[in-house]
Scaffold this motif. Structure first.
Motif, short mmCIF file in Angstrom:
data_model
loop_
_atom_site.label_atom_id
_atom_site.label_comp_id
_atom_site.label_asym_id
_atom_site.label_seq_id
_atom_site.Cartn_x
_atom_site.Cartn_y
_atom_site.Cartn_z
N TYR A 1 39.82 22.26 47.78
CA TYR A 1 40.47 21.58 46.65
C TYR A 1 39.91 20.18 46.39
O TYR A 1 39.53 19.86 45.25
CB TYR A 1 41.99 21.52 46.85
N PRO A 2 39.79 19.33 47.44
CA PRO A 2 39.29 17.98 47.16
C PRO A 2 37.89 17.99 46.56
O PRO A 2 37.57 17.21 45.66
CB PRO A 2 39.27 17.30 48.53
N GLY B 1 36.69 16.63 42.96
CA GLY B 1 35.64 15.62 42.88
C GLY B 1 34.53 16.07 41.94
O GLY B 1 34.04 15.30 41.11
N ALA C 1 35.83 15.98 38.43
CA ALA C 1 36.03 14.61 37.96
C ALA C 1 34.69 14.00 37.57
O ALA C 1 34.59 13.28 36.57
CB ALA C 1 36.71 13.76 39.03
N ARG C 2 33.67 14.30 38.36
CA ARG C 2 32.36 13.76 38.02
C ARG C 2 31.83 14.41 36.75
O ARG C 2 31.24 13.77 35.89
CB ARG C 2 31.38 13.96 39.17
N ARG D 1 39.89 12.24 35.85
CA ARG D 1 40.42 12.74 37.11
C ARG D 1 41.69 13.59 36.90
O ARG D 1 41.89 14.61 37.54
CB ARG D 1 40.72 11.56 38.04
N GLU E 1 42.12 17.43 38.10
CA GLU E 1 43.15 17.95 39.01
C GLU E 1 43.90 19.11 38.37
O GLU E 1 44.22 20.09 39.04
CB GLU E 1 44.11 16.83 39.41
N LEU F 1 25.60 19.27 40.62
CA LEU F 1 26.80 18.55 41.06
C LEU F 1 27.01 18.68 42.56
O LEU F 1 27.34 17.71 43.24
CB LEU F 1 28.03 19.09 40.31
#
Lengths: 224, 199
Positions: B42-43, B47, B50-51, B56, B60, B154
């Protein structure tokens, strides 16, 4: 890998993908040596390597533009809890340091401290910075401070045997610095291995500002 | 983790038809696997998104949505090797879709930034604006790439080793170098076509 011919000798040329992996140090060690040796003699592969490496640098520089300053955290609300715990831990550490300082100061200057008579107890600790400094070091000058909750502090832990009068029980607090204290709360703590009960005035930033021992026997430290 | 997990976790009662699940134990195993995948990825998915998107909150949302879709795919959940690439593919595609539908707003933002640039601003603000503009360009080019190429760039920018990139995307480790080289060439070509030689 493909076979090329150079001056009648076969030589191993490397694919774009292998060279790209070489640039990222993602090839097995034995292949790295072979590629390095090959790049020294094959200008075509050298050109391809330079092209790939240059592009990789440019693209990764652009991709870095997207990176965020903050770390990636799962959407947990816990960090807030943890942060506040940390803050309290910090305050506790600061308090412990201050308490130790206070203890040392008390041991050294117990007899020298100028003791002011306790003021009538208000709800919040009030500053008494107007009191002139005593002849001892200014950092340990006494300030008359009334405890926030004198009734509780006295009744919950009765004084067994007040020693140095003025430093215990209902006596005034000893300031830990020479800044005026505008407001604060009184914490009941225990000091050192003997768990000497004490009260500490902690200001709104969590810094210990003044201390008072509740059952202090200065000459009892040598052993029981 | 509790908050999102509880919103995602309906895996337990979710659309498990008798043909797909094998009773309560199968459902429990699927729930546990979902949680493990969630914790691990998930994190990183957030990330990455978001990039990619520069937003953000939206990242999420999309990540949570992706995992909740995964919760409704018990057959997929049975094979962990398959579902990691699935999560990244679905999340990246959703992110790219959202970016395309955002593109009008983005263009407006870019235009207003350009107007400020023309009017002349203090150097710090100018610097930040130029960087914001460049970020916008990078995102626009990523959105124009094939999703897998964008994912590769990415993940690589995220510092993943080739082996991890291969596992995440479900490709052979030996082909990462080739695919990455092609993705970079395509990125650079598209960037130059849109914004000139100024890389």
């Amino acid at each position: 890998m493909s076979d090329c011919w150079s001056e009648g000798q076969p030589k191993e040329c490397w694919s774009e993908g292998q060279l790209r992996a070489y640039i990222d140090r993602e090839l097995p060690a034995e292949e790295v040596e072979r590629v390095t040796a090959h790049l020294e003699q094959c200008s075509e592969c050298g050109d391809l390597w330079a092209e790939l490496a240059g592009r990789a640098d440019r693209v990764s520089a652009l991709m870095r533009e997207l990176s965020e300053p903050g770390p990636v955290v799962a959407p947990v609300r816990k960090p807030f809890v943890r942060r506040s715990v940390r803050r309290w831990a910090g305050a506790a550490a600061a308090l412990a340091a201050g308490v130790m300082l206070g203890t040392v100061a008390l041991r050294k200057h117990a007899t020298e401290v100028a003791v002011a008579p306790p003021a009538s107890p208000p709800a919040v600790v009030e500053s008494a910075a107007g009191i002139p400094d005593s002849p001892v070091e200014t950092a340990h000058s006494a300030v008359a401070l009334a405890p926030a909750r004198p009734a509780r502090s006295v009744s919950s832990r009765p004084i067994r045997k007040p020693a140095a009068s003025g430093l215990t029980g209902d006596g005034p607090f000893l300031a830990l610095d020479n800044e005026p204290i505008e407001s604060g709360v009184v914490w009941r703590v225990e000091l050192g291995p003997r768990a000497v009960p004490a009260e500490v005035v902690v200001d709104s930033e969590g810094r210990p500002r003044a201390i008072r021992l509740i059952d202090f026997k200065p000459n009892h430290g040598g052993g029981k | 983790m509790g908050d999102v997990l509880s919103s995602v976790q309906p895996a337990e009662e979710f659309a498990l038809t008798p043909a797909e699940g094998s009773g309560a134990s199968g459902r429990r195993a699927a729930g546990a696997r979902l949680e493990a995948i969630f914790r691990e990825h998930y994190p990183r998915v957030v990330g990455l998104l978001a990039r990619l998107m520069g937003d953000r909150g939206q990242a999420e949302e999309i990540a949570a949505d992706t995992f909740s879709k995964l919760a409704g795919r018990p057959l997929l959940l049975q094979d962990r090797d398959d579902c990691t690439p699935w999560v990244y593919r679905v999340a990246t595609n959703a992110g790219l879709d959202a970016m395309r539908s955002n593109s009008r707003r983005r263009r407006r933002e870019e235009e207003s930034q350009a107007a400020i640039l023309r009017s002349g601003a203090p150097s710090d603000a100018l610097d930040e604006m130029l960087r914001a503009e460049r970020r916008g360009h990078v995102r626009a080019v990523l959105a124009a790439l094939k999703p897998r190429d964008a994912q590769l760039l990415l993940l690589r920018a995220d510092g993943l080793a080739y082996r991890e990139v291969a596992e995440t995307l479900g490709i052979q480790p030996g082909s990462v170098g080739t695919l990455l080289a092609r993705a970079e060439a395509e990125f650079e070509r598209k960037f130059r076509a849109r914004y000139g030689d100024h890389l």
